[in-house]
Structure formats: C-alpha cells, structure tokens
Design an enzyme around this catalytic site. Structure first.
Site, PDB file in Angstrom:
ATOM      1  N   ASP B  48       0.807  -1.217   0.000  1.00  0.00           N
ATOM      2  CA  ASP B  48       0.000   0.000   0.000  1.00  0.00           C
ATOM      3  C   ASP B  48       0.833   1.256   0.000  1.00  0.00           C
ATOM      4  O   ASP B  48       0.335   2.342   0.292  1.00  0.00           O
ATOM      5  CB  ASP B  48      -0.906   0.001   1.232  1.00  0.00           C
ATOM      6  CG  ASP B  48      -1.969  -1.063   1.132  1.00  0.00           C
ATOM      7  OD1 ASP B  48      -2.634  -1.122   0.090  1.00  0.00           O
ATOM      8  OD2 ASP B  48      -2.122  -1.840   2.086  1.00  0.00           O
ATOM      9  N   ASP B  54      -1.513   8.474   3.852  1.00  0.00           N
ATOM     10  CA  ASP B  54      -1.911   7.921   5.141  1.00  0.00           C
ATOM     11  C   ASP B  54      -0.814   7.939   6.185  1.00  0.00           C
ATOM     12  O   ASP B  54      -1.089   7.784   7.374  1.00  0.00           O
ATOM     13  CB  ASP B  54      -2.393   6.476   4.947  1.00  0.00           C
ATOM     14  CG  ASP B  54      -3.727   6.430   4.241  1.00  0.00           C
ATOM     15  OD1 ASP B  54      -4.516   7.375   4.427  1.00  0.00           O
ATOM     16  OD2 ASP B  54      -3.971   5.461   3.505  1.00  0.00           O
ATOM     17  N   ARG B  73       1.111  -1.647   7.311  1.00  0.00           N
ATOM     18  CA  ARG B  73       1.553  -0.409   6.676  1.00  0.00           C
ATOM     19  C   ARG B  73       2.485   0.407   7.561  1.00  0.00           C
ATOM     20  O   ARG B  73       2.926   1.482   7.178  1.00  0.00           O
ATOM     21  CB  ARG B  73       0.340   0.443   6.291  1.00  0.00           C
ATOM     22  CG  ARG B  73      -0.605  -0.269   5.331  1.00  0.00           C
ATOM     23  CD  ARG B  73      -1.641   0.674   4.792  1.00  0.00           C
ATOM     24  NE  ARG B  73      -1.031   1.796   4.073  1.00  0.00           N
ATOM     25  CZ  ARG B  73      -1.713   2.840   3.623  1.00  0.00           C
ATOM     26  NH1 ARG B  73      -3.005   2.918   3.836  1.00  0.00           N
ATOM     27  NH2 ARG B  73      -1.099   3.802   2.990  1.00  0.00           N
ATOM     28  N   ARG B 120      -9.467   2.654  10.852  1.00  0.00           N
ATOM     29  CA  ARG B 120      -8.032   2.899  10.777  1.00  0.00           C
ATOM     30  C   ARG B 120      -7.551   3.957  11.781  1.00  0.00           C
ATOM     31  O   ARG B 120      -6.362   4.085  12.010  1.00  0.00           O
ATOM     32  CB  ARG B 120      -7.675   3.375   9.369  1.00  0.00           C
ATOM     33  CG  ARG B 120      -7.958   2.347   8.302  1.00  0.00           C
ATOM     34  CD  ARG B 120      -7.022   1.151   8.441  1.00  0.00           C
ATOM     35  NE  ARG B 120      -7.225   0.189   7.363  1.00  0.00           N
ATOM     36  CZ  ARG B 120      -6.702   0.311   6.155  1.00  0.00           C
ATOM     37  NH1 ARG B 120      -5.969   1.366   5.864  1.00  0.00           N
ATOM     38  NH2 ARG B 120      -6.926  -0.598   5.232  1.00  0.00           N
ATOM     39  N   HIS B 148     -12.129   5.707   4.850  1.00  0.00           N
ATOM     40  CA  HIS B 148     -11.589   6.912   5.461  1.00  0.00           C
ATOM     41  C   HIS B 148     -12.606   8.047   5.400  1.00  0.00           C
ATOM     42  O   HIS B 148     -13.554   8.008   4.618  1.00  0.00           O
ATOM     43  CB  HIS B 148     -10.322   7.370   4.716  1.00  0.00           C
ATOM     44  CG  HIS B 148      -9.130   6.510   4.989  1.00  0.00           C
ATOM     45  ND1 HIS B 148      -8.210   6.197   4.023  1.00  0.00           N
ATOM     46  CD2 HIS B 148      -8.689   5.904   6.120  1.00  0.00           C
ATOM     47  CE1 HIS B 148      -7.263   5.438   4.537  1.00  0.00           C
ATOM     48  NE2 HIS B 148      -7.522   5.246   5.811  1.00  0.00           N
ATOM     49  N   VAL B 243      -8.836  -0.530  -5.115  1.00  0.00           N
ATOM     50  CA  VAL B 243      -8.262  -0.896  -3.821  1.00  0.00           C
ATOM     51  C   VAL B 243      -8.384   0.285  -2.854  1.00  0.00           C
ATOM     52  O   VAL B 243      -7.497   0.567  -2.066  1.00  0.00           O
ATOM     53  CB  VAL B 243      -6.793  -1.316  -3.962  1.00  0.00           C
ATOM     54  CG1 VAL B 243      -6.732  -2.675  -4.625  1.00  0.00           C
ATOM     55  CG2 VAL B 243      -6.015  -0.290  -4.743  1.00  0.00           C
ATOM     56  N   CYS B 249      -5.042  10.215  -1.840  1.00  0.00           N
ATOM     57  CA  CYS B 249      -4.266   9.187  -1.161  1.00  0.00           C
ATOM     58  C   CYS B 249      -2.824   9.128  -1.646  1.00  0.00           C
ATOM     59  O   CYS B 249      -1.948   8.658  -0.930  1.00  0.00           O
ATOM     60  CB  CYS B 249      -4.889   7.813  -1.390  1.00  0.00           C
ATOM     61  SG  CYS B 249      -6.410   7.578  -0.502  1.00  0.00           S
TER      62      CYS B 249
END
Lengths: 995, 260
Positions: B48, B54, B73, B120, B148, B243, B249
């Site tokens: 990712d 993120d 991650r 998350r 998100h 995804v 992002c």
C-alpha cells in the site's frame, strides 16, 4: 424596577410591623400603591374584591396584599423573622452605592434597621454584622428546610416542612427580587433613605486589592456594601479603560475556583473571605479584536492573552508561540536593536509554558522581521494571530458526560464546545441551544431538534460540584447574552434579559459596547507597555502599580465574612429545594407512565430542567443572522413538524407533551381520556378565537392592568407552587406555574414597558423576578416570530380568559397546563393566518420544554431560574436528578366550556362559582396566566389562560378554591369572557382522594 | 510508487493501467502545475505504499508521522520520515502504541482539522494529532461505512468542502458543520468517490482542482465543471480506486518554498 419597594412593602405588611423603617419606605410605597389600585380600578377590573378574598388586611398596598395575601398569609405565619430581615436587608443594598449615598444617611438607615429588627421581624440591615449573623442563621434554617424538603418527596406527610419550604421559597423570591430591585431601583431607594435620616454613623469600608493585567496591584477602599460595579468602575478608571465591557473582576474561592464578580451585586455577598482580592481579567474575548476602538483596550487584551499563553491556558504550537512572542517584543521593546538586545534579552519574557532556547531564538529571529511596527501595530498583529487559535476565548470547565467520561465544556462566543481530551467531540452553537440549566451539580442544555427529529433533546453533564455547575451556567448565560443578543435596538428587551434573574448578565452586550465605543472621543490615551516581562521586572517599575501589602494584612485581620456567600447559598438552596422538589415530583410521574417513556426519550430532559434555566431569546434571531439555508430549512422543517402535530394528530403529540411537561398524572389516565380533553379543547379554541377578536381592542390597555394583577397573582402562585413542590413533588405544578407566569410576563412586560408607570412598579417588582424569567420565555416567543417577519412582530392580543383550576392533591398540576397548552397550540394551528406566529410560538414551546407544543411559555425560565440560582450541597445529596420517585396518581380532567365566546364564562364557571371562598391555610394555590397574542387577519387577539393549581392536603376544599379562582379571574378581567374551564384533578393513590 | 497493491476482494487491478494513471497524476503535479514532486521509492514488501497520504500529516512547518491503522503499513512511515526530514520540517512521530491514525482520515480545511474515527483511526491517534497541531481545533467525525473520512469528502477550495451524496457522507458533513465555528461552502457531488479531489492554491495558477475524470463519474464531473474560478484538471483513477485508493491518497501536499 420599582418592584423592590413593593416587595418590601409586602413583607412589612405581612409582618405587620410598624418600624422606623417603614416610615422611611412607606411614603413612597403608599404613594405608589394607591396609584396602582386606582389604575387597576379605573381599568374596570375589580381586582380588589376579587383578589383579596382570603386576606382581610387593609393597607395602602391592599392590592399586593390581596394578591399575595392568601399565600403570604399562610406563609407569613411560618416565615421566620430572619426571612423578613432578609427582605429588609435587600432593601438596604441599594443604599450601598457609594457615591450617591451620604454616610450619614447610611448610618441612619442602619440604625433604623437595627431598631426594626429589635421591634419585629422586619428590620433592615442595622449592622452588617447583624446581617451576617442573620444570614448565617438563615443559611442554617435553609439547610434544614432543604433537608426536609428533600425528604418530603419520599414522605408525603410533612406538611410543616412544606410550609417551611414555601416560606423559603418566598424568601428566595424576595431576595432575588430585592437584588434585582436594588439594581434597578437604586435611585428610588436612595431617596427614601434620605428622607428619614437619622444620626450618622461611620461607613464601614473595606480595602480591595485588584491584580491588574500588567502585574501591578490596584487598591482602594470600598464601602462594605458596595456593589461590584463600583469597584470595577474604579479599576477601569484607574486603567483609563473605556471599553470595559469585555473585562471583569475575578475572585477566587477555594484557591482554584474562579468566579466573576457580579457587578450588580454587593461584593460582600459574593466573596466569602475577607481579603478582598480580585483579578482584573478579560471576560469576553472579542472574536475580532480589530473592531475594538481603542488601542489601550487591545493592549489589555494582549496582556490577558500573553498570560493565557504563558500559563498554557491557551495552547499554541511552537511556531505560534514564537510568532506571538516576537510581536510582544516588538510592542514592548520596539525594533530589534542588535546592540541593546543581546542574546539573553528574551529570557526576561515568558512566551510559553515551556520556553526553550530554541523558541527564544526563533522569537528573536522573528522579532527582527517586525521592524517598523509601532507598538499598537504589533499588538494588532499579535491579536490577529491569537484570535485564530482554536482555544481563543474558550472558557473551559471540567465535567463528565452522562457516562462518566471526563470531558471539558468550553464556553465561547459562538456557543458551547465539548472536548474530550484535546479533541472537540461536539459543539452547540448558541442558536442550537434552547435552554441552559443546572441542577445541583448537573448542567443541562436543551438542544433544538435536528432536522428529522421531532423533539429537542436535553444533554446533561456532571460538574464536580454544585458551584461549578452554577458557575458554568452563569458563564453560559453571560456569554450568550453578550455575544448573541443584539440589543441596541431593543433596549427594553435587553434590559429584561440582563436584569431578569439573579444570574442574568447585567452588563452591555457586545453590540451595545461596540456602539458605545463609537462614541468614544478622546485622544488615544498614553500608556506604558511593560507587563509581559517576567514578574520581578514588572513589579519594579510599574508606574500604576499600587503595591500596598499593608492592605493584605488589614484584610487578614478582619477575616470572617462568609455571610454574604452563605446568604446566597441559602437562597439558592431554598430555590433549589423548591425546584428539586418540584422536579422530583415531575420525575416520579414520568416514571410511572410508560407512555411517556415511549414517546419521549426526553423524559430525562424534563427532569433535567435544572433549577436555573436560561432560555435563549435570541435563538431565532441569531439563526436568521447566521443561518445557512440548511439551517433555515431545518428550522422550518421542525416548525412544520410541530404544526403537523398540532393540526393533525392531537392524540400522539399531546401525550408527549403531557408527559414531557409535567408528566405523570396523564400517564395514569388512559390516553383516550387525554384525547377527549384535547378534542374539546380544539372546539373551544375555535370559539375562543371568535371571542378573542371581539376582545382584542380593549386588551392592550387592559393588558397592562391585567398584567399587574396577574403579576401579583403570579407571585402568589409562585409561592404556592413552591409550597406545592415542597409538600408534594408536584413539579408539574411548579413548572406549570412558571410557564404560566412566563406567559403573564409576556403580557406584563410589554405593557409595563410601554406604560411603565410607577403605580405598577411595586407589583411588578414582586412579580418581576418571576416574570423576568417569563419574559425571557416570552421573548423567545417573540424571537420565534422573527423568523418569518422579524423579532418584534407586534402581536395582537386576543385575550381569552380561560381559567383552569386544577386541584391537586399533590402531583397533578402539570396535566392541566398541558391541556391548556395543547389547546393553545391547537388554536394556533387553527389559525393559519398567523402561522408564522404560531409556528414561532410552537417552536418556542419546543425549545423550552420537552413537550414543546404544549407549553410555549411554561416551564422555562421563571421558576427554574429562581430555583436554580442557588442550590446547596444539601440538596444535592438528597435528590439526585436521576432519582425518580414513583408516585401513583389519579388524574381527573373536567372541562367546562362556555357555549361560546360572548357569553361570559360565568355560565360555565357558574357552576363552580357557586362554591365558596377558600381560605384554609394549608391550601396552596398556583395561578399561571398564559397570555397569547396573535395576529389574525390584521386583528389582534389576546387570550389569557390562567392555570390555577390548588395543591393541598385533605383540608382543602378544592371546589371552593376553584370557584374562588374563577371568580377572581373574572373580576380581574371583566372585559374578558371565560371560554373554558378545565379542571384537572390529580390525586395520589397512596393518599386518600380528597376530591 | 509502484503497483504492489493490497489485495482486496473485487475486480483485478490492471497494474499497467494503474501505473499509467499514476504517471499521469505525477505528471500533472510536476509538469502541468510546476510542483516539486518527491517520489518515494516503491517497496514491493509494502503493497500500500502508493498511498502516501496515510502515513503523514503535514501542516505548515510541522509533519506528523502517523501510525497507520493497518499494521502491515506501519513500515511505510520510515520512507516518509526520511523524506520529510530532508525538508526540514518539524517532525512529530506517533509513538503511542495505542494510537492509530491514517492520513486519509484527516481533513484539514485551512482553519481546523476534522479527523474521521474509522477502522483505521482511533481517538488516541486523533488526540496526538491535536497535540501536534495545537493552533487548530481538531474535531472528530465518526466514519462507519467507508474506509476513510476522505473517502467521500475533501477540500475543493479555500472554504469549500466537496462532499458525496451518500447518507453517510451527508451525515458526516452535518457533523462537521455542527462542530465548526466556521461556515463552509459545500459542493455536493453525486458520487462519493468523486468527492475526493485535490485542491491546490498555486500562486501562478490560482485555484487548481484535480478531480475525477468525466469518464469515471460523469455526473460528478459536471458539478466540478461549474466551478468557474478553478483550473479543473480531470484525472482518472480507475485502477487504484479498486483498492480504495482515491486522488488525495497518493500524495502529501507540503507548502514549502522551494528551498531544495
């Protein structure tokens, strides 16, 4: 404003004392009272005959007596002498104003007071000490009372306790009145004082020390009874500060708890310990400091912010610390001078709670970039950056949410912020908040329903203690008033708001102070910027600083005046008791009925209604100003919902309302019954409308008269209600009474203001306490109106005198009110023409109580506020909000409706009228008057709904009481016709059914 | 950034196309807008890693290195840390092991932060963010139905929030509106995914908005096209979207004068 006099007069009368004090006061009173009577009489209302029935006292103030006589009579017996004293005491307050009074006058007053004390029970303040003692005694008494009151809910039998409570309530009311009066009426009092002068004595003075923002001290001598305003004015004068409304004086209690000195009250009643030490601080942080008129004002704001930042109260990032620090340097030191400003020059300043070398270097670096900025410019830049900080102007209070989680409540210019740790988890803008209240250590806000939601919700928070809750409540009230109310255009309104209840903000609003500051015409005053340096430095060279440490010693020597606070506490306690008792009762009913629960998730909210309630008048207006379209739509949606409720399905909404309102009795009853009553009401309503139209013309004039009478009644009612509450948990009654009173206030206020005549003053004053709260509610209504049109929509009054007599054995009263309110609502609904008004009214209803529809005016402000104002710890322990005593009650509702408008209600009422006068001491009667003004097709209609709650033990002949009440109502409003009488009886099953 | 992508149930990702789209994305930022683009090296062990947003929240001179909610991650932060350090930003690391925060849950409006509490991101992560950026109010917004907070919203202008039309998006918007002292304009687009756009205020270009291409979300694109003051740049993101990738992002915007 003159109400004080009235209250005093009443007290005296009650006590039947002929003290020297009276002589002083009486001249005015006497003159006033006759006028009042005359005016009323002239209006064609035979108040005297109607009202006075029970009491046979004949005095110039007969009206008052009459109004209050039944209640006062009963109460007066039980009233302890000290209560009376309090009244007198309060009277003395106005005298305190320093400049106006001459020492000799004061002395004379004191003497007279002392004499009075000796002679009877209504002495005025003789000596402060004496007063203090009394206060203490009172406090003790109150505590006792409170305890008894608290216990009562569980025990249904303590009549005596009830009486005591009632007395307490009275006292509280009186005290409140007095306080208010003092503010308003000061001039009048002064005059009175002057008249009867006696031998002069020394004026007691107290040294005050005020810590200023620049770290210096200011000290002065104040009269012991001086009000906060005196000191504040002195300080501002010393500071050469004109835009002073943003500032205030803080005093600390228990080291940690900071309290704002109420400028309208005597200092000694607010601060417990003798060293009078205050801190001059910013109270209202202007959201846009650039709009301040004078640089000196900005300077003081800067000083405050530097303190806030350095202490960590106002958190900011490293970069911001450095930037703000650099502006501070520029303002205080001028341009960076490499030679003069060596590396360590910065460390004399404190910019941040954790000041690092790195930060100082950054500050110095930035300082260099500000070259050329004048101190004023640097301050402005400082403020421009500081105002963007998220915690700028946020007054944080520790609390717990309903689940016991630690949170922080932040009061700011825009509303109330909820923080959990450092995260904002919720926010309630002022327009969103319908009511603010506190009860014991709980703080509640009632929030406007969201779009899809039909009912407002009440959110409760737990504060560490009662004082904290009260403090938070006061801060909220003040912030809302200051920032949200735009009153320059509506001075009377603002005035009411500010003065209405003890805890109303009494200063100018931001709008007013801005307007006033535009008139400032003076050359920019010179002042020296010195403060941000570290303490040692500032103290040394402060030009202004008066550092008399001798003062401290003096203070310490004196040491023990806690009396003032105690007094307040006592009052609060009494009020709290009243409220609590009432609430508890309400709660209990709520629990019993399952229906209520189903309909409301809000039941808790009802209970929640704190003693102190602050209703926001400006909500609607504010929304208009701020609203986005979405908000407006939401609002409309909510309104439409309300409409629907009213119009369409009377049954469902009503139960909610009932439940919400006062609660239980209805639950006991089947819904079907309630529906029936509702239907009837609707029909009646129609009839009423027609009637109303006819009546309209006269009403404006009468309104005043009526108002006066009503007010008197309301006062009585309040007392009664208190009794009721004390005796039995009849929250509904209390609330209803409050609501009614509110309604009355509306009528009263308008008239009073319009015609403000001295004659009415006395009565008004008495009533004002109650009414003010009511006024707020009223104002709410008015505000609501604004949505469609504007705030002050001249409401035509249709007076429909509907008197509802409710006989409560103990708990019931609320139901009747509900009925009434429902009726009103329905009426509103029927009247499509006035939809806006109606809607507004409805909205306001919603806002105020859980059952918005039913009671527009009802609960809100009046009763609750009083009660709320001061609650003591004792109360807390006994009654927890959550506790819901279950009281089973029987409820009977009987509605008498006149065939139609024209026929005077006499016919319907006639049946009841046949009954005789009620005079039993134990009887408590609560009269609530609802005045509904509506504009129909250009015709103004005024409807007056009176709710009379008779709460009593078996002793009372309810029929008689009812008949009497109706009779009185008729007499009071000769021009009006009685269109409907709803009798609602609630009897506790546990007890014997009296009815 | 490469195509090593976290596998999720759903259509297969066309790696080649994803890479093409991403190249276009970078090309717009760098070539068309003249931004300095620092590309992190792709790490095939971190599928990712393309979603750099993120792992860092940068505001003014301060960068918060997050602790991503997905344990797989966490190591992505290291590469980001190295780059940010090279930019002389004040770097704050989220070391609390109870804290999780994905940058995709952080919406900075210019006046305040909104932090979505999602799978998350948790409360503690939001608290650390609040501690890091003390000047700003940090309000929390519950996020339930999407990955998100920024899966359905983003800033589309200085005072403009682009928001999707779904119930969840609208609810979140209401929450944000209630929590804020400031009144934002809103731009409602039919598609939640399209509400994630990239707004840039570039001195030489003015208001620039990168939004999803009309081929992907024609109705939403029409809404964006009504923004007359913006330079509109449609960008396709069809593959990464499979995804849960959105426009924001794939980048971290840093306002820094070109010292490097």
């Amino acid at each position: 404003m003159t109400t004080e006099v009235g209250s005093e007069a009443e007290v005296k009368k009650d006590s039947e004392q002929l003290g020297p004090d009276k002589a002083k006061d009486k001249p005015e009173e006497a003159s006033e009272t006759p006028d009042d009577q005359k005016s009323r009489e002239t209006s064609g209302e035979a108040q005297d005959s109607s009202v006075p029935a029970p009491t046979s006292q004949s005095s110039p103030n007969s009206q008052k007596k009459e109004k209050s006589s039944p209640e006062s009579k009963g109460i007066s017996r039980f009233l302890p002498p000290w209560l009376k004293k309090q009244k007198s005491y309060t009277l003395a307050e106005p005298k305190d104003e320093p400049k106006k009074r001459a020492t000799g006058e004061e002395q004379g007053v004191e003497e007279s007071e002392s004499q009075a004390l000796e002679g009877v029970a209504q002495p005025r303040k003789s000596l402060e000490e004496a007063a203090e003692n009394r206060e203490n005694a009172k406090a003790d008494d109150k505590e006792k009372h409170s305890i008894s009151a608290e216990i009562q809910p569980s025990k249904e039998d303590g009549k005596e306790t009830e009486v005591e409570e009632a007395a307490e309530k009275k006292e509280e009311k009186q005290e409140e009145k007095e306080n208010r009066e003092t503010k308003e009426v000061q001039t009048a009092d002064i005059k009175t004082d002057n008249i009867p002068q006696k031998s002069p004595k020394k004026i007691k003075t107290v040294q005050c020390k005020v810590m200023l923002l620049d770290g210096t001290e200011y000290s002065c001598d104040l009269e012991k009874r001086a009000k906060g305003q005196v000191l504040f004015d002195k300080v501002c004068e010393h500071l050469n500060l004109l835009e002073k409304d943003y500032f205030g004086l803080l005093f600390y209690e228990n080291s940690e708890q900071k309290n704002w000195l109420d400028s309208s009250k005597e200092i000694k009643r607010q601060i417990r310990s003798l060293p009078w030490i205050f801190t001059f601080n910013v109270k209202f942080y202007p959201p846009d400091p650039s709009q301040l008129t004078e640089d000196i004002t900005r300077y003081f704001l800067c000083l405050q912010l530097r303190q806030d930042i350095a202490s960590g109260r106002l958190p900011c990032s490293f970069v911001t610390h450095a930037l703000l620090g650099s502006y501070t340097l520029q303002a205080e030191l001028g341009d960076h001078d490499p030679e003069e400003h060596r590396s360590d020059y910065i460390s004399e300043f404190q910019f941040a709670p954790n000041q690092t070398q790195e930060m100082e270097e950054k500050v110095a670096e930035l300082h260099k970039t500000h070259r050329g900025l004048t101190p004023a410019q640097a301050d402005s830049q400082f403020l421009e950056n500081a105002k963007r900080l998220s915690m700028y102007g946020v007054d944080l209070h520790h609390a717990k949410d309903s689940e016991g989680v630690d949170i922080m409540l932040g009061v700011c210019a825009n509303g109330l912020l909820i923080y959990k740790d450092r995260l904002r988890i919720n926010r309630f803008a002022w327009p969103k908040i319908l009511k603010i209240s506190y009860k014991r250590s709980n703080f509640y806000i009632k929030v406007r329903p969201a779009e899809q939601e039909q009912f407002e919700s009440t959110i409760g928070f737990k504060l560490p203690n009662h004082r904290a809750a009260k403090r938070l409540w006061k801060v909220c009230v003040e912030h809302h008033t200051f920032f949200r109310l735009v009153s320059p255009e509506q001075p009377p309104k603002a005035k009411f708001l500010t003065l209405g209840s003890k805890f109303r903000y009494s200063g100018r609003t931001q709008a007013q102070t801005r307007q006033a500051s535009t008139l400032i015409d003076r050359p920019a005053p010179y002042f020296e910027r010195t403060s941000s340096k570290r303490v040692s430095r500032s103290l040394d060279g402060a030009p202004m600083g008066i550092s008399d440490q001798s003062l401290l010693r003096d203070f310490s020597a004196t040491g023990g005046q806690a009396a003032g606070d105690k007094i307040i506490d006592l009052e609060a306690a009494g009020q709290a008791k009243l409220k609590e008792s009432g609430r508890e009762e309400d709660e209990s009913p709520l629990k019993t009925p399952q229906l209520e629960l189903a309909q409301d998730g809000k039941i808790s909210s009802l209970r929640v209604d704190g003693e102190n309630i602050y209703v926001r008048h400006s909500n609607l207006m504010l929304e208009d100003l701020d609203k986005t379209q979405d908000d407006l739509l939401k609002h409309q949606a909510s309104i439409s919902e309300l409409k629907r409720n009213f119009m369409e399905s009377t049954p469902e909404p009503r139960p909610n309302e009932w439940e919400k309102r006062r609660i239980t009795p209805l639950s006991l009853q089947t819904q079907g019954s309630s529906h029936e009553t509702l239907d009837i009401v609707e029909e009646k309503k129609q009839a009423e409308f027609g009637i109303e139209e006819t009546l309209v013309i006269d009403e404006t004039n009468k309104g005043k008269m009526q108002v006066a009478t009503d007010a008197g009644e309301t006062c009585k009612v309040e007392h009664v209600s208190k009794k009721d509450s004390s005796s039995l948990p009849s929250d509904s009654s209390s609330s209803s009474s409050s609501s009614e009173s509110e309604d009355e206030e509306v009528g009263e206020y308008l008239p009073h203001h319009r015609a403000i005549e001295e004659v009415i003053r006395e009565e008004q004053e008495e009533e004002e306490d109650m009414k003010r709260k009511e006024r707020e509610e009223n104002t709410q209504h008015v505000e609501a109106i604004p949505e469609g049109s504007k705030l002050n929509v001249p409401v035509e009054h249709t007076q429909v005198p509907a008197e509802d007599l409710v006989q409560e054995n103990r708990v019931t009263v609320a139901t009747e009110e509900k009925n009434l309110s429902e009726q009103i609502k329905q009426d509103l609904g029927e009247e499509k023409e006035e939809e806006q008004l109606k809607l507004n009214g409805d909205v306001s209803h919603v806002d105020i109580d859980v059952a918005p529809q039913l009671i527009c005016c009802s609960e809100p402000p009046v009763v609750k506020t009083e009660m709320v104002t001061i609650s003591d710890a004792t109360q807390r322990t006994e009654i927890s909000t959550k506790e819901i005593p279950i009281v089973q009650t029987e409820t009977k509702t009987i509605t008498y409706e006149s065939s139609q408008l024209d026929g005077n209600a006499v016919g319907d009422t006639g049946v009841l009228v046949s009954a005789q006068t009620i005079t039993s001491e134990s009887i408590s009667t609560t009269t609530t008057t609802h005045i509904t003004k509506m504009v129909k097709g250009g015709v103004s209609e005024t409807r007056i709904e009176k709710r009379i709650v008779i709460t009593g033990d078996a002793d009372i002949d309810h029929d008689e009481a009812l008949a009497q009440a109706i009779k009185e109502a008729k007499e009071q409003h000769p021009d009006m016709s009685v269109t409907r009488v709803v009798v609602h009886k609630e009897t506790e099953l546990a007890e014997e059914d009296e009815d | 950034c490469r195509q090593a992508l976290r596998s999720t149930a759903g259509p297969e990702v066309d790696f080649a196309r994803a890479e093409r789209e991403h190249q276009l994305y970078v090309g717009v930022l760098r070539g068309k807008l003249g931004l300095q683009v620092l590309e992190l090296p792709a790490d095939e062990s971190l599928p990712d890693c393309v979603f750099v947003e993120d792992v860092a929240v940068v505001c003014e001179e301060t960068a918060l290195l997050t602790r991503p909610g997905a344990p797989s991650r966490r190591k992505e932060v290291e590469a980001m840390k190295r780059v940010l350090e090279s930019l002389n930003l004040n770097i704050v690391e989220m070391v609390d092991e109870n804290a999780t925060l994905d940058g995709g849950d952080v919406l900075f409006t210019g006046r305040e932060f909104f932090v979505g509490l999602s799978r998350r991101t948790n409360q503690r992560g939001a608290e650390i963010l609040a501690d890091t950026f003390k000047d700003y109010a940090v309000s929390t917004v519950p996020v339930h139905d999407s990955l998100h907070l920024k899966s359905f919203c983003s800033m589309a202008g200085p005072n403009l929030i682009a928001i999707g039309s779904s119930e969840a998006a609208q609810k979140a918007l209401k929450t944000m509106q209630q929590m804020s002292d400031h009144r934002y304009d809103k731009l409602t687009v039919p598609d939640d995914a399209a509400a994630n756009c990239i707004y840039l205020n570039i001195p030489s270009k003015g208001h620039v908005l990168l939004h999803r291409a009309p081929e992907e979300y024609p109705e939403s694109a029409k809404v964006f096209e009504k923004l007359k003051d913006h330079m509109l740049i449609p960008i396709a993101n069809t593959e990464l979207e499979k995804v849960d990738g959105s426009l924001t992002c794939c980048s971290v915007l840093i306002n820094k004068s070109s010292e490097l």
